[in-house]
Design a protein around this motif. Structure first.
Motif, mmCIF file in Angstrom:
data_model
loop_
_atom_site.group_PDB
_atom_site.id
_atom_site.type_symbol
_atom_site.label_atom_id
_atom_site.label_comp_id
_atom_site.label_asym_id
_atom_site.label_seq_id
_atom_site.Cartn_x
_atom_site.Cartn_y
_atom_site.Cartn_z
ATOM 1 N N SER A 321 0.809 -1.218 0.000
ATOM 2 C CA SER A 321 0.000 0.000 0.000
ATOM 3 C C SER A 321 0.840 1.265 0.000
ATOM 4 C CB SER A 321 -0.927 0.023 1.225
ATOM 5 O OG SER A 321 -0.158 0.031 2.419
ATOM 6 N N GLY A 322 2.139 1.173 0.299
ATOM 7 C CA GLY A 322 2.997 2.349 0.339
ATOM 8 C C GLY A 322 3.953 2.381 -0.838
ATOM 9 N N PRO A 323 4.768 3.415 -0.907
ATOM 10 C CA PRO A 323 5.739 3.520 -2.009
ATOM 11 C C PRO A 323 6.835 2.481 -1.882
ATOM 12 C CG PRO A 323 6.101 5.253 -0.392
ATOM 13 C CD PRO A 323 4.831 4.563 0.006
ATOM 14 N N GLN A 324 7.282 1.975 -3.013
ATOM 15 C CA GLN A 324 8.353 0.987 -3.046
ATOM 16 C C GLN A 324 9.670 1.728 -3.255
ATOM 17 O OE1 GLN A 324 7.582 -2.283 -2.502
ATOM 18 N NE2 GLN A 324 5.506 -1.486 -2.192
ATOM 19 N N VAL A 325 10.554 1.663 -2.285
ATOM 20 C CA VAL A 325 11.800 2.409 -2.337
ATOM 21 C C VAL A 325 12.963 1.452 -2.116
ATOM 22 C CG1 VAL A 325 13.148 4.283 -1.327
ATOM 23 C CG2 VAL A 325 10.665 4.469 -1.440
ATOM 24 N N GLY A 326 13.964 1.575 -2.955
ATOM 25 C CA GLY A 326 15.182 0.798 -2.788
ATOM 26 C C GLY A 326 16.280 1.684 -2.248
ATOM 27 N N ILE A 327 17.019 1.248 -1.260
ATOM 28 C CA ILE A 327 18.059 2.062 -0.640
ATOM 29 C C ILE A 327 19.364 1.284 -0.588
ATOM 30 C CG2 ILE A 327 16.400 3.332 0.777
ATOM 31 C CD1 ILE A 327 17.276 1.661 3.167
ATOM 32 N N ASN A 328 20.444 2.024 -0.566
ATOM 33 C CA ASN A 328 21.772 1.457 -0.392
ATOM 34 C C ASN A 328 22.195 1.747 1.040
ATOM 35 O OD1 ASN A 328 24.404 0.609 -0.429
ATOM 36 N ND2 ASN A 328 24.948 1.658 -2.345
ATOM 37 N N ARG A 329 22.164 0.744 1.894
ATOM 38 C CA ARG A 329 22.444 0.954 3.311
ATOM 39 C C ARG A 329 23.863 1.441 3.557
ATOM 40 N NH1 ARG A 329 19.420 -3.877 6.719
ATOM 41 N NH2 ARG A 329 17.343 -3.567 5.830
ATOM 42 N N ALA A 330 24.771 1.204 2.603
ATOM 43 C CA ALA A 330 26.144 1.644 2.793
ATOM 44 C C ALA A 330 26.255 3.157 2.719
ATOM 45 C CB ALA A 330 27.048 1.001 1.744
ATOM 46 N N LEU A 331 25.263 3.800 2.080
ATOM 47 C CA LEU A 331 25.305 5.245 1.918
ATOM 48 C C LEU A 331 24.421 5.989 2.916
ATOM 49 C CD1 LEU A 331 25.127 5.387 -1.995
ATOM 50 C CD2 LEU A 331 27.168 5.430 -0.537
#
Length: 343
Positions: A321-331
């Motif tokens: 139901s929410g936005p799909q966001v991909g993140i780079n945890r190293a940054l």
């Protein structure tokens, strides 16, 4: 599991995290308890009856049907006096939830009843009424808390048990009341009250419902009631009158102990009843123990599956139901607790 058997504490809810929980155990237990009570007491508190045998043996001129009806009415009055139905219903709840329901009886209640004795005041000559506690010996049946019941662990059936111990947490007021009862040793109780109670329940051995009230057994006295065989010499040393015609080495009796002192000792009230006065019924039998398995334990796997499925549905709904966001945890610098969750 205790978490399903009783209302949860704040600590237990926090331990679950933010996961959604669905409890399928409690509705099933409630349905089972309701069905048991409806089956046994659906028509009222009387779930028994007396009947004549096919070949009744009685004296000539005795109306057997009338005699049985009188006896049934007499027994019903006694059971109502001891609140038989309520104790049975509580034992049914224990059987469904804990797996084991325990009742005790018939036993000689000997409860104290207040009566008013007529007397004459020596100073005024007027008639006065003086309150006095007198024991009333009536047969009674009681529900026993399984957490305070310790039967013989060398047998799998209560009928084969050679002894049994029941624990009674009592207040100072309870012991003071028994001090006036002729069946108890008033001198020993007086010494016990002088020294005060001992802390007898360790936290690890306390019943699981004590987290609802940590002071439930505060300032309570530990009174132990034991039913089982007693040596003849031991009884004689304690001044118990024995049947002179009986040459047995052991007798069946009950002993009450508090703070290491015997406050009551008595031979069996019922002749030839050399057995513990307890009845034990289980939901699911354990072939190696007197105690059984309860419904919460038997459907533990179903509870885990239900919780897992609900968590999958809720988590999937939250993510989709929410936005799909991909993140780079190293940054990205994590939060103080080391997580990258979006709050």
């Amino acid at each position: 599991k205790q978490v399903y058997m009783y209302p949860e504490s704040a600590e237990q809810r926090e331990a679950q995290g933010n996961k959604t929980r669905v409890n399928i155990v409690r509705p099933k237990v409630d349905a089972v308890v309701s069905q048991l009570m409806s089956t046994q007491f659906g028509a009222g508190d009387k779930n028994w009856s007396l009947r004549t045998s096919r070949v009744p043996q009685s004296e000539e001129g005795v109306d057997v049907d009338y005699a049985i009806k009188r006896m049934e009415d007499y027994i019903e009055d006694q059971l109502e006096e001891t609140d038989y139905a309520r104790h049975c219903k509580m034992a049914m709840e224990d059987m469904a939830i804990l797996g084991t329901g325990v009742t005790k009886g018939p036993i000689n209640g000997g409860k104290l009843r207040k009566i008013w004795i007529k007397d004459v005041d020596p100073n005024t000559g007027q008639v006065v009424r003086i309150p006095q506690l007198t024991p009333e010996y009536v047969p009674c049946i009681k529900r026993v808390d399984p957490w305070f019941f310790y039967p013989d662990h060398t047998v799998a059936r209560i009928e084969d048990s050679t002894d049994a111990i029941e624990v009674h947490p009592m207040s100072k007021m309870d012991l003071q009341k028994w001090k006036k009862h002729p069946a108890y040793d008033s001198e020993a109780i007086g010494e016990i009250l002088e020294h005060g109670p001992k802390d007898f329940i360790a936290q690890k051995n306390a019943p699981p419902y004590t987290f609802l009230n940590s002071e439930l057994f505060k300032d309570k006295y530990l009174v132990i009631e034991r039913h089982g065989p007693i040596d003849r010499d031991c009884l004689c040393n304690m001044g118990v009158d024995l049947p002179f015609s009986d040459e047995r080495h052991t007798y069946w009796g009950e002993v009450w102990v508090c703070n290491g002192k015997i406050i009551r000792i008595e031979l069996s009230n019922l002749e030839t009843a050399d057995c513990v006065p307890y009845a034990v019924d289980v939901w699911e039998e354990d072939p190696s123990s007197v105690f059984g398995f309860g419904l919460p334990l038997l459907i533990e796997d179903q509870q885990k599956v239900a919780e897992g499925m609900w968590n999958v549905l809720v988590e999937n709904a939250k993510i989709s139901s929410g936005p799909q966001v991909g993140i780079n945890r190293a940054l990205i610098q994590p939060m103080k607790d080391g997580s990258h969750d979006i709050v």
